[in-house]
Scaffold this motif. Sequence first.
Motif, PDB file in Angstrom:
ATOM      1  N   LYS A 148      59.531 -13.743  95.701  1.00 55.60           N
ATOM      2  CA  LYS A 148      59.652 -12.518  96.477  1.00 55.60           C
ATOM      3  C   LYS A 148      58.730 -11.442  95.920  1.00 55.60           C
ATOM      4  O   LYS A 148      58.579 -11.309  94.708  1.00 55.60           O
ATOM      5  CB  LYS A 148      61.099 -12.009  96.468  1.00 55.60           C
ATOM      6  CG  LYS A 148      62.090 -12.922  97.180  1.00 55.60           C
ATOM      7  CD  LYS A 148      61.873 -12.881  98.681  1.00 55.60           C
ATOM      8  CE  LYS A 148      62.914 -13.708  99.417  1.00 55.60           C
ATOM      9  NZ  LYS A 148      62.682 -13.714 100.884  1.00 55.60           N
ATOM     10  N   THR A 149      58.128 -10.668  96.814  1.00 58.40           N
ATOM     11  CA  THR A 149      57.195  -9.625  96.413  1.00 58.40           C
ATOM     12  C   THR A 149      57.804  -8.242  96.644  1.00 58.40           C
ATOM     13  O   THR A 149      58.394  -7.982  97.690  1.00 58.40           O
ATOM     14  CB  THR A 149      55.876  -9.763  97.189  1.00 58.40           C
ATOM     15  OG1 THR A 149      55.266 -11.011  96.847  1.00 58.40           O
ATOM     16  CG2 THR A 149      54.905  -8.641  96.843  1.00 58.40           C
ATOM     17  N   ASP A 189      56.143 -13.423 102.437  1.00 55.24           N
ATOM     18  CA  ASP A 189      56.491 -14.381 101.385  1.00 55.24           C
ATOM     19  C   ASP A 189      56.228 -15.825 101.799  1.00 55.24           C
ATOM     20  O   ASP A 189      55.726 -16.632 101.003  1.00 55.24           O
ATOM     21  CB  ASP A 189      57.957 -14.205 100.968  1.00 55.24           C
ATOM     22  CG  ASP A 189      58.180 -12.896 100.218  1.00 55.24           C
ATOM     23  OD1 ASP A 189      57.271 -12.481  99.468  1.00 55.24           O
ATOM     24  OD2 ASP A 189      59.252 -12.291 100.370  1.00 55.24           O
ATOM     25  N   ASN A 241      54.389  -1.195 104.701  1.00 54.52           N
ATOM     26  CA  ASN A 241      54.480  -0.547 103.394  1.00 54.52           C
ATOM     27  C   ASN A 241      53.918   0.864 103.408  1.00 54.52           C
ATOM     28  O   ASN A 241      53.335   1.321 104.391  1.00 54.52           O
ATOM     29  CB  ASN A 241      53.822  -1.400 102.306  1.00 54.52           C
ATOM     30  CG  ASN A 241      52.322  -1.534 102.498  1.00 54.52           C
ATOM     31  OD1 ASN A 241      51.595  -0.552 102.463  1.00 54.52           O
ATOM     32  ND2 ASN A 241      51.857  -2.760 102.684  1.00 54.52           N
ATOM     33  N   THR A 275      55.177  -9.992  92.222  1.00 52.23           N
ATOM     34  CA  THR A 275      55.871 -11.171  92.749  1.00 52.23           C
ATOM     35  C   THR A 275      56.754 -11.791  91.679  1.00 52.23           C
ATOM     36  O   THR A 275      56.288 -12.067  90.566  1.00 52.23           O
ATOM     37  CB  THR A 275      54.865 -12.217  93.264  1.00 52.23           C
ATOM     38  OG1 THR A 275      54.126 -11.653  94.349  1.00 52.23           O
ATOM     39  CG2 THR A 275      55.570 -13.475  93.758  1.00 52.23           C
ATOM     40  N   ALA A 303      51.628  -6.599  97.382  1.00 52.39           N
ATOM     41  CA  ALA A 303      52.112  -6.127  98.677  1.00 52.39           C
ATOM     42  C   ALA A 303      51.122  -5.202  99.367  1.00 52.39           C
ATOM     43  O   ALA A 303      51.023  -5.210 100.596  1.00 52.39           O
ATOM     44  CB  ALA A 303      53.440  -5.403  98.513  1.00 52.39           C
ATOM     45  N   THR A 328      57.429  -6.370 102.988  1.00 53.83           N
ATOM     46  CA  THR A 328      57.863  -6.038 101.631  1.00 53.83           C
ATOM     47  C   THR A 328      58.484  -4.649 101.538  1.00 53.83           C
ATOM     48  O   THR A 328      59.206  -4.355 100.595  1.00 53.83           O
ATOM     49  CB  THR A 328      56.670  -6.112 100.664  1.00 53.83           C
ATOM     50  OG1 THR A 328      55.660  -5.182 101.075  1.00 53.83           O
ATOM     51  CG2 THR A 328      56.082  -7.514 100.636  1.00 53.83           C
TER      52      THR A 328
END
Length: 239
Positions: free
Chosen positions: A61-62, A24, A190, A55, A69, A212
């Motif tokens: 924030k994602t 972020d 992720n 986002t 992400a 994320t």
Amino acid sequence: MTWKMSKTIKAILFDKDGTLIDFDKTWAATNRKGALIAADGEPELADILLNECGTDPVTGKTRADSMFAAANASEIAAHMVIHGSPIEHGKLVRLLDQIFIDGAESPWPICDLNSLLDKLTGAGLTLGIASSDGEASIRRTVEVLGLSRHISFVAGYDSGYGPKPEPGMINAFAAHLGVSPAEIAMVGDNGHDMEMARAAGAGAAIGVLSGTGTRETLTQLADVLVGSVADLPALLADR
């Protein structure tokens, strides 16, 4: 999931965003810029595109496993076109690639990366980076952070090995080193990173909670979860 990492690990392949650099802090402004470009300067549409790609327009924030992400510029551009961008897909890909290269000028490292990578290479591990970002942006990030002496391999979505979560980037790193994928640990934040590790038969899929991804999204995919890459030396010492 039980940690299956063996003592035969010879190399580590890192994801970049959310793993080596703070997602972020590094990309919130760039993602907003990309959405505004995709919206052809229309603020309301930009907010829609920003949200559709993962986002939050207010907080920056994602979301875990969202387009921003985990996807590459081509996938993000296609998603933006579906959700209203008037920019032709190919042109938008080129525009996004360029802003991601520009964004690589100001990365926020997760920790003291030079110290961390010194410890890992000192332990005999060879290091590489595999990202859904373009190769030029990855290489610029490595240069800006002064990590070139530590990184022996770089793969982006446009490097010719296929995108995540396909196994091509890990297989290419293995071929580059002359080792088996089973001798490589994949470290990422992720689901795409963990799925790529599984698809390639990597020796370990190590999830980090600094990006994320969340404990909920990573638990079923990773062999082990750590707070961040700063925890890797201690983790490896416990093998």
